[in-house]
Design a protein around this motif. Structure first.
Motif, short mmCIF file in Angstrom:
data_model
loop_
_atom_site.label_atom_id
_atom_site.label_comp_id
_atom_site.label_asym_id
_atom_site.label_seq_id
_atom_site.Cartn_x
_atom_site.Cartn_y
_atom_site.Cartn_z
N ARG A 151 0.93 -1.34 -0.05
CA ARG A 151 0.01 0.19 0.00
C ARG A 151 0.88 1.19 0.06
NH1 ARG A 151 -3.65 0.66 5.20
NH2 ARG A 151 -1.47 0.50 6.00
N ASN A 152 1.87 1.15 0.67
CA ASN A 152 2.63 2.54 0.97
C ASN A 152 3.51 2.64 -0.36
OD1 ASN A 152 2.68 3.81 3.79
ND2 ASN A 152 2.26 1.85 4.01
N LEU A 153 4.00 1.42 -0.99
CA LEU A 153 4.47 1.79 -2.38
C LEU A 153 3.84 2.39 -3.26
CD1 LEU A 153 6.61 -1.96 -2.91
CD2 LEU A 153 7.80 0.64 -2.80
N MET A 154 2.57 2.07 -3.44
CA MET A 154 1.55 2.44 -4.11
C MET A 154 1.26 3.83 -4.12
SD MET A 154 1.11 0.12 -6.50
CE MET A 154 -0.18 0.68 -7.28
N VAL A 155 1.20 4.20 -2.87
CA VAL A 155 1.15 5.65 -2.55
C VAL A 155 2.16 6.45 -2.79
CG1 VAL A 155 0.45 7.26 -0.56
CG2 VAL A 155 -0.68 5.09 -0.77
N ASP A 156 3.34 6.06 -2.40
CA ASP A 156 4.33 7.10 -2.43
C ASP A 156 5.30 7.12 -3.60
OD1 ASP A 156 3.77 7.86 0.26
OD2 ASP A 156 5.29 6.61 1.15
N LYS A 157 5.10 5.83 -4.45
CA LYS A 157 5.79 5.50 -5.63
C LYS A 157 7.29 5.89 -5.60
CE LYS A 157 1.76 5.50 -8.46
NZ LYS A 157 0.73 5.66 -7.32
N PRO A 158 8.07 5.61 -4.71
CA PRO A 158 9.45 5.90 -4.48
C PRO A 158 10.29 5.48 -5.90
CG PRO A 158 9.42 3.89 -3.44
CD PRO A 158 7.67 4.27 -3.74
N ASP A 159 11.44 6.43 -6.30
CA ASP A 159 12.15 6.09 -7.30
C ASP A 159 13.08 4.66 -6.85
OD1 ASP A 159 11.43 8.19 -8.53
OD2 ASP A 159 13.06 9.48 -7.88
N ASP A 160 13.53 4.41 -5.69
CA ASP A 160 14.09 3.42 -5.40
C ASP A 160 13.15 2.42 -4.52
OD1 ASP A 160 15.91 1.38 -4.74
OD2 ASP A 160 17.57 2.72 -4.00
N PRO A 161 12.50 1.55 -4.86
CA PRO A 161 11.53 0.89 -4.07
C PRO A 161 12.18 -0.08 -2.98
CG PRO A 161 10.91 0.62 -6.36
CD PRO A 161 12.47 1.04 -6.46
N ILE A 162 13.26 -0.83 -3.59
CA ILE A 162 13.89 -1.42 -2.50
C ILE A 162 14.38 -0.65 -1.06
CG2 ILE A 162 16.01 -3.22 -2.15
CD1 ILE A 162 13.56 -4.16 -3.84
N GLN A 163 15.23 0.28 -1.66
CA GLN A 163 15.64 0.94 -0.27
C GLN A 163 14.56 1.64 0.43
OE1 GLN A 163 18.91 1.34 0.52
NE2 GLN A 163 18.05 2.16 2.45
N TYR A 164 13.34 2.05 -0.20
CA TYR A 164 12.25 2.62 0.41
C TYR A 164 11.62 1.46 1.37
CZ TYR A 164 7.50 4.01 0.95
OH TYR A 164 6.28 4.63 1.55
N LEU A 165 11.69 0.29 0.88
CA LEU A 165 11.15 -0.94 1.84
C LEU A 165 12.08 -1.00 2.90
CD1 LEU A 165 9.67 -3.35 -0.77
CD2 LEU A 165 8.51 -1.81 0.72
N ILE A 166 13.39 -0.85 2.82
CA ILE A 166 14.35 -1.13 4.01
C ILE A 166 14.16 -0.03 4.93
CG2 ILE A 166 16.74 -1.11 4.45
CD1 ILE A 166 17.17 -2.25 1.81
N ASN A 167 13.92 1.15 4.37
CA ASN A 167 13.68 2.31 5.30
C ASN A 167 12.57 2.12 5.96
OD1 ASN A 167 16.38 3.27 4.20
ND2 ASN A 167 15.14 4.82 3.12
N PHE A 168 11.59 1.87 5.29
CA PHE A 168 10.13 1.72 5.94
C PHE A 168 10.23 0.61 6.98
CE2 PHE A 168 5.72 0.69 6.22
CZ PHE A 168 5.23 1.85 6.05
N LEU A 169 10.94 -0.45 6.88
CA LEU A 169 10.82 -1.45 7.97
C LEU A 169 11.76 -1.23 9.11
CD1 LEU A 169 11.24 -4.59 5.36
CD2 LEU A 169 9.19 -4.27 7.05
#
Length: 486
Positions: free
Chosen positions: A32-50
């Motif tokens: 859900r957060n990937l779809m909302v924020d649409k980051p340029d670097d999804p993998i790093q975004y998920l790492i930061n999110f976790l």
């Protein structure tokens, strides 16, 4: 079965582990957060999110008619949860290309195009404060079209609160509204006067104080969209009566948003149905499977289907079925576990009847990690069971079933050709009933959390009783399945 096309099997331990550790909700939150924020670097975004201390931040939509108290409730919520309070007028205060384009439409008293509108919302919610602390959207969305735009963009709330009050009350509130020019807090001359004399002295009458006619038109416009918004958010919606002290309104809102909407975690229904011959297990399993899109598995029918195959297992069990002998438990379990491990059962869930027949089989099923999360015993007396089955016969021409008492054949011609099942003779039924009851006490002890249903009722009444227990225990997954099937 074509051995070259083996169905994908998923170990049952995976689902149990996922349920235990709330993996389903975690994945849902990440996607859900990937779809909302649409980051340029999804993998790093998920790492930061976790790595964040709290990934389960509040995402709340607060709706209601004019003068229902949305602003007051939103501010209190944000103070309590540390979430970011967002209104569309606040979004327009940012100075960027998007807000300037939207402001030009506002200046012309035109509606902001929906593509621009959703970009503004996405831009605001993707900022670090909203990602880290969560958000409360006040009066966003206003229409079902806007709500659907949010959904398409992946912006899905955990909780939606809709305040309601009679129009007469709202019109009276509107005329008595006062604003604190320092804090922006809203008060009312009758319903909510500030405790501080200093605050009371600086209150101002809003410049936009609406006449009764204008307020009535705004309420009418709101009501035309409210019903559609309720349908859109029915899975996470709470309607709260705003015609009560604001302290009580906020208390109810806070209680709702503090209740996790993902608990219990979404998991696949795994249902066992027990009952004596004639209790209606097959019919109830069909009704459950049809309504909720889960897989109906009758152990006896499964064995017949495997026997009809030209596979090694089919040849192995065929002699047992032809001689009406019980297939060994080890073979039954091998066939059953293969079926329960397929993708459809693992992802959608299953309702099983005809197995286990005794505690030994129940223990084997448990050791194989196919653990049910709901067990039902359908209860009828032996007299009812015999009456239901011994007087039932089938028309070999049409395949229609008839019953001497409940559904007599339409005429003597049909009556003459009816065929009774030899296994439904009174002597055979008494043997089967005796065997069932000899194992039932032990099975009931093995499944202490089982639910007991009176099956001596109309089938649809029995189904309603089953369903009420199912929905009460498995609300999220069953609702989703029902929606998907629809």
């Amino acid at each position: 079965m074509d051995s070259t096309e083996r169905p994908l099997r998923i170990p049952p331990e995976m689902a149990i582990y996922a349920e235990k550790h709330d993996i389903f909700h975690l994945i849902q939150t990440l996607v859900r957060n990937l779809m909302v924020d649409k980051p340029d670097d999804p993998i790093q975004y998920l790492i930061n999110f976790l790595e964040m201390d709290n990934v389960d931040v509040p995402r709340i939509i607060l709706l209601g008619p004019p003068a229902s108290g949305k602003r007051t409730v939103a501010k209190k919520l944000c103070k309590h949860t540390q979430a970011v309070h967002i209104t569309f007028s606040d979004i327009l205060k940012d100075d960027n290309d998007l807000t300037r384009a939207a402001q030009s439409y506002h200046d012309k008293k035109q509606n902001v195009p929906k593509d621009l509108w959703i970009q503004l919302i996405q831009q605001r919610l993707s900022k670090p404060d909203c990602v880290r602390r969560g958000w409360v959207l006040e009066a966003i969305p206003k229409t079902q079209e806007e709500a659907l735009c949010l959904q398409e963009a992946g912006i899905t709330p955990d909780h939606v609160v809709m305040l309601e009050a009679p129009d007469v009350v709202l019109i009276e509130r509107s005329s008595g509204k006062r604003i604190d020019p320092v804090t922006g807090d809203v008060y009312h001359v009758t319903f909510m006067w500030p405790e501080s004399e200093e605050v009371a002295q600086r209150l101002e009458t809003p410049r936009t104080l609406m006449a009764v006619e204008l307020m009535s038109r705004m309420l009418q416009k709101y009501h035309t969209e409210a019903h559609a918004l309720k349908r859109t958010y029915h899975n996470c919606l709470k309607i709260i009566n705003a015609d009560q002290p604001h302290v009580d309104v906020f208390s109810q809102v806070l209680n709702f948003i503090c209740t996790p909407q993902h608990s219990p975690s979404p998991y696949t229904p795994r249902i066992l149905l027990f009952g004596p011959p004639g209790a209606g297990k097959s019919l109830q399993a069909k009704l459950i499977a049809k309504k909720y899109g889960i897989i109906n598995i009758c152990c006896g029918e499964l064995l017949k289907a495997v026997s009809a195959d030209e596979s090694h297992m089919g040849e192995l069990i065929k002699p047992y079925l032809e001689s009406e002998q019980r297939v060994p438990s080890s073979i039954v379990l091998q066939i059953l576990t293969e079926r329960l491990s397929r993708m459809d059962c693992t992802t959608r869930g299953w309702v099983l009847h005809g197995f286990p027949r005794d505690v030994e089989q129940a223990e084997i099923l448990h050791k194989s990690h196919f653990t049910p999360n709901r067990v039902f015993f359908l209860e009828i007396t032996d007299d009812i069971a015999i009456e239901r089955l011994a007087l039932r016969a089938v028309d070999p021409v049409t395949g229609e079933w008839y019953h001497s008492v409940y559904k007599p054949p339409p005429g003597p011609e049909v009556q003459a050709r009816l065929r009774f099942n030899p296994q439904h003779s009174e002597a055979q039924l008494l043997m089967r009933l005796k065997e069932y009851w000899s194992q039932t006490v032990s099975l009931q002890a093995f499944y202490p959390q089982a639910v007991y249903i009176n099956a001596d009722q109309d089938p649809h009444t029995v189904f309603e009783s089953l369903e009420s227990r199912l929905v009460g225990q498995l609300p999220k997954i069953l609702t989703n399945l029902q929606t998907n099937e629809g």
